[in-house]
Design a protein around this motif. Structure first.
Motif, PDB file in Angstrom:
ATOM      1  N   ILE A  47      41.333  42.386  42.050  1.00 43.90           N
ATOM      2  CA  ILE A  47      41.393  43.532  40.987  1.00 43.90           C
ATOM      3  C   ILE A  47      42.694  44.181  41.264  1.00 43.90           C
ATOM      4  N   SER A  48      43.552  43.981  41.871  1.00 48.29           N
ATOM      5  CA  SER A  48      44.786  44.579  42.281  1.00 48.29           C
ATOM      6  C   SER A  48      45.676  44.939  40.975  1.00 48.29           C
ATOM      7  N   PHE A  49      45.270  44.344  39.985  1.00 45.30           N
ATOM      8  CA  PHE A  49      45.939  44.776  38.709  1.00 45.30           C
ATOM      9  C   PHE A  49      45.204  45.912  37.836  1.00 45.30           C
ATOM     10  N   MET A  50      43.991  46.253  38.398  1.00 49.41           N
ATOM     11  CA  MET A  50      43.519  47.614  37.789  1.00 49.41           C
ATOM     12  C   MET A  50      43.876  48.517  38.631  1.00 49.41           C
ATOM     13  N   PRO A  51      43.808  49.892  37.720  1.00 49.08           N
ATOM     14  CA  PRO A  51      43.843  51.094  38.469  1.00 49.08           C
ATOM     15  C   PRO A  51      42.690  51.433  39.397  1.00 49.08           C
ATOM     16  N   LEU A  52      42.904  52.001  40.876  1.00 51.81           N
ATOM     17  CA  LEU A  52      41.480  52.336  41.432  1.00 51.81           C
ATOM     18  C   LEU A  52      41.373  53.696  41.380  1.00 51.81           C
ATOM     19  N   ALA A  53      39.996  54.122  40.863  1.00 51.60           N
ATOM     20  CA  ALA A  53      39.352  55.448  40.795  1.00 51.60           C
ATOM     21  C   ALA A  53      38.772  55.755  42.235  1.00 51.60           C
ATOM     22  N   SER A  54      38.423  54.730  42.803  1.00 51.51           N
ATOM     23  CA  SER A  54      37.448  55.222  44.151  1.00 51.51           C
ATOM     24  C   SER A  54      37.206  53.891  44.998  1.00 51.51           C
ATOM     25  N   ALA A  55      37.554  54.073  46.411  1.00 53.37           N
ATOM     26  CA  ALA A  55      37.409  53.057  47.404  1.00 53.37           C
ATOM     27  C   ALA A  55      36.766  53.531  48.691  1.00 53.37           C
ATOM     28  N   ASP A  56      35.375  52.833  48.851  1.00 55.91           N
ATOM     29  CA  ASP A  56      34.739  53.506  50.112  1.00 55.91           C
ATOM     30  C   ASP A  56      34.517  52.316  50.861  1.00 55.91           C
ATOM     31  N   PRO A  57      35.431  51.895  52.048  1.00 59.46           N
ATOM     32  CA  PRO A  57      35.111  50.895  52.740  1.00 59.46           C
ATOM     33  C   PRO A  57      33.753  51.104  53.914  1.00 59.46           C
ATOM     34  N   PHE A  58      33.073  52.321  53.941  1.00 67.83           N
ATOM     35  CA  PHE A  58      31.958  52.277  54.826  1.00 67.83           C
ATOM     36  C   PHE A  58      30.720  51.886  54.116  1.00 67.83           C
ATOM     37  N   GLY A  59      30.864  52.171  52.787  1.00 71.74           N
ATOM     38  CA  GLY A  59      29.733  51.939  51.778  1.00 71.74           C
ATOM     39  C   GLY A  59      29.809  50.804  51.210  1.00 71.74           C
ATOM     40  N   GLY A  60      31.101  50.108  51.032  1.00 69.39           N
ATOM     41  CA  GLY A  60      31.392  48.818  50.397  1.00 69.39           C
ATOM     42  C   GLY A  60      31.361  48.950  48.652  1.00 69.39           C
ATOM     43  N   VAL A  61      31.992  49.917  48.410  1.00 69.54           N
ATOM     44  CA  VAL A  61      31.773  50.312  46.975  1.00 69.54           C
ATOM     45  C   VAL A  61      33.407  50.585  46.448  1.00 69.54           C
ATOM     46  N   ILE A  62      33.739  49.533  45.314  1.00 66.04           N
ATOM     47  CA  ILE A  62      35.080  49.926  44.720  1.00 66.04           C
ATOM     48  C   ILE A  62      35.088  50.175  43.310  1.00 66.04           C
ATOM     49  N   ILE A  63      35.509  51.513  42.784  1.00 66.09           N
ATOM     50  CA  ILE A  63      35.509  51.679  41.503  1.00 66.09           C
ATOM     51  C   ILE A  63      36.702  51.705  40.861  1.00 66.09           C
ATOM     52  N   THR A  64      37.029  50.863  39.754  1.00 65.61           N
ATOM     53  CA  THR A  64      38.311  50.952  38.931  1.00 65.61           C
ATOM     54  C   THR A  64      38.294  51.927  38.066  1.00 65.61           C
ATOM     55  N   ASP A  65      39.603  52.461  37.539  1.00 71.56           N
ATOM     56  CA  ASP A  65      39.517  53.204  36.020  1.00 71.56           C
ATOM     57  C   ASP A  65      39.545  52.372  35.117  1.00 71.56           C
ATOM     58  N   TRP A  66      39.438  53.002  33.929  1.00 73.72           N
ATOM     59  CA  TRP A  66      39.498  52.238  32.768  1.00 73.72           C
ATOM     60  C   TRP A  66      40.996  51.222  32.859  1.00 73.72           C
ATOM     61  N   TYR A  67      40.887  50.080  32.286  1.00 74.30           N
ATOM     62  CA  TYR A  67      42.017  49.071  32.166  1.00 74.30           C
ATOM     63  C   TYR A  67      42.297  48.593  30.849  1.00 74.30           C
ATOM     64  N   GLN A  68      43.331  48.838  30.173  1.00 74.14           N
ATOM     65  CA  GLN A  68      43.602  48.168  28.922  1.00 74.14           C
ATOM     66  C   GLN A  68      44.558  47.081  28.967  1.00 74.14           C
ATOM     67  N   ASP A  69      44.035  45.752  28.561  1.00 72.94           N
ATOM     68  CA  ASP A  69      45.384  44.840  28.597  1.00 72.94           C
ATOM     69  C   ASP A  69      46.283  44.927  27.584  1.00 72.94           C
ATOM     70  N   PRO A  70      47.583  44.856  28.074  1.00 72.22           N
ATOM     71  CA  PRO A  70      48.490  45.174  26.711  1.00 72.22           C
ATOM     72  C   PRO A  70      48.323  44.129  25.511  1.00 72.22           C
ATOM     73  N   LYS A  71      47.723  42.979  25.899  1.00 72.11           N
ATOM     74  CA  LYS A  71      47.585  41.738  24.524  1.00 72.11           C
ATOM     75  C   LYS A  71      46.580  42.085  24.045  1.00 72.11           C
ATOM     76  N   ALA A  72      45.505  42.880  24.470  1.00 73.05           N
ATOM     77  CA  ALA A  72      44.199  43.180  23.686  1.00 73.05           C
ATOM     78  C   ALA A  72      43.997  44.719  23.571  1.00 73.05           C
ATOM     79  N   THR A  73      44.494  44.868  22.487  1.00 72.31           N
ATOM     80  CA  THR A  73      44.724  46.548  22.176  1.00 72.31           C
ATOM     81  C   THR A  73      43.095  46.815  21.468  1.00 72.31           C
ATOM     82  N   GLY A  74      42.680  48.035  21.749  1.00 72.91           N
ATOM     83  CA  GLY A  74      41.256  48.219  21.290  1.00 72.91           C
ATOM     84  C   GLY A  74      40.252  48.115  22.028  1.00 72.91           C
ATOM     85  N   GLU A  75      40.390  47.531  23.228  1.00 68.79           N
ATOM     86  CA  GLU A  75      39.297  47.400  24.114  1.00 68.79           C
ATOM     87  C   GLU A  75      39.841  47.604  25.541  1.00 68.79           C
ATOM     88  N   ARG A  76      38.967  48.092  26.580  1.00 70.66           N
ATOM     89  CA  ARG A  76      39.147  48.552  27.681  1.00 70.66           C
ATOM     90  C   ARG A  76      37.947  48.117  28.835  1.00 70.66           C
TER      91      ARG A  76
END
Length: 176
Positions: A79-108
């Motif tokens: 998921i490296s193409f998406m911006p990270l909002a949070s990453a907790d290696p002890f709890g095992g949770v990765i949360i990305t921020d909203w990602y909008q594909d430049p080819k698909a405008t209008g959805e994220r």
């Protein structure tokens, strides 16, 4: 006046300070103490206490993080193409921020990756996918996602984790 009384009270607490005492004392040292004394007994055993799974029985499970290191690294790689909002290696949770594909405008999209096990297993990773569409009047609106999208990302993470494990095993066998 009370300050002077406080200083005298603290001075009285110093006790007997004979000139033949040495600091630091070597009495009661053990294997976890820098001076080392094998006869010392502790409640945690001879080697002390191990934190964060430092034992030999969980090789590849990740030293210093609470989840499987291959799944963790593979998740971040996938998921490296998406911006990270949070990453907790002890709890095992990765949360990305909203990602909008430049080819698909209008959805994220937004992802939450859960690493559920210290072992490299197919059910050790779970991905939740969130999708929004843009409406001119209402702004971003939550919309359902394709149910298979999370499974496809999980499979990509598992494939990458297997590749990472195989490459680390190959490196270990050659002695590099």
């Amino acid at each position: 006046m009370s300050l002077v009384a406080g200083v005298f009270a603290l001075g009285a607490c110093s006790g007997d300070q004979s000139s033949d005492s040495t600091y630091p004392s070597t009495i009661g040292t053990g294997p976890t103490h820098p001076t080392g004394n094998a006869d010392r007994q502790t409640i945690f055993g001879e080697d002390g206490i191990t934190l964060f799974g430092g034992g030999k029985d969980n090789a590849g499970a990740g030293q210093g993080i609470g989840v499987n290191s291959f799944l963790w690294r593979a998740s971040l790689d996938t998921i490296s193409f998406m911006p990270l909002a949070s990453a907790d290696p002890f709890g095992g949770v990765i949360i990305t921020d909203w990602y909008q594909d430049p080819k698909a405008t209008g959805e994220r999209f937004k992802l939450t990756v859960y690493i559920l096990d210290r072992r490299l297993r197919a059910d050790g990773v779970k991905v939740s996918v969130f999708r929004q569409k843009h409406d001119e009047k209402l702004g971003w609106i939550d919309t359902p996602t394709d149910a298979s999208m999370g499974t496809k990302i999980e499979n990509a993470i598992l494939l990458r984790a297997r590749q990472l494990r195989m490459s680390s095993t190959a490196i270990g066998e050659t002695g590099n």
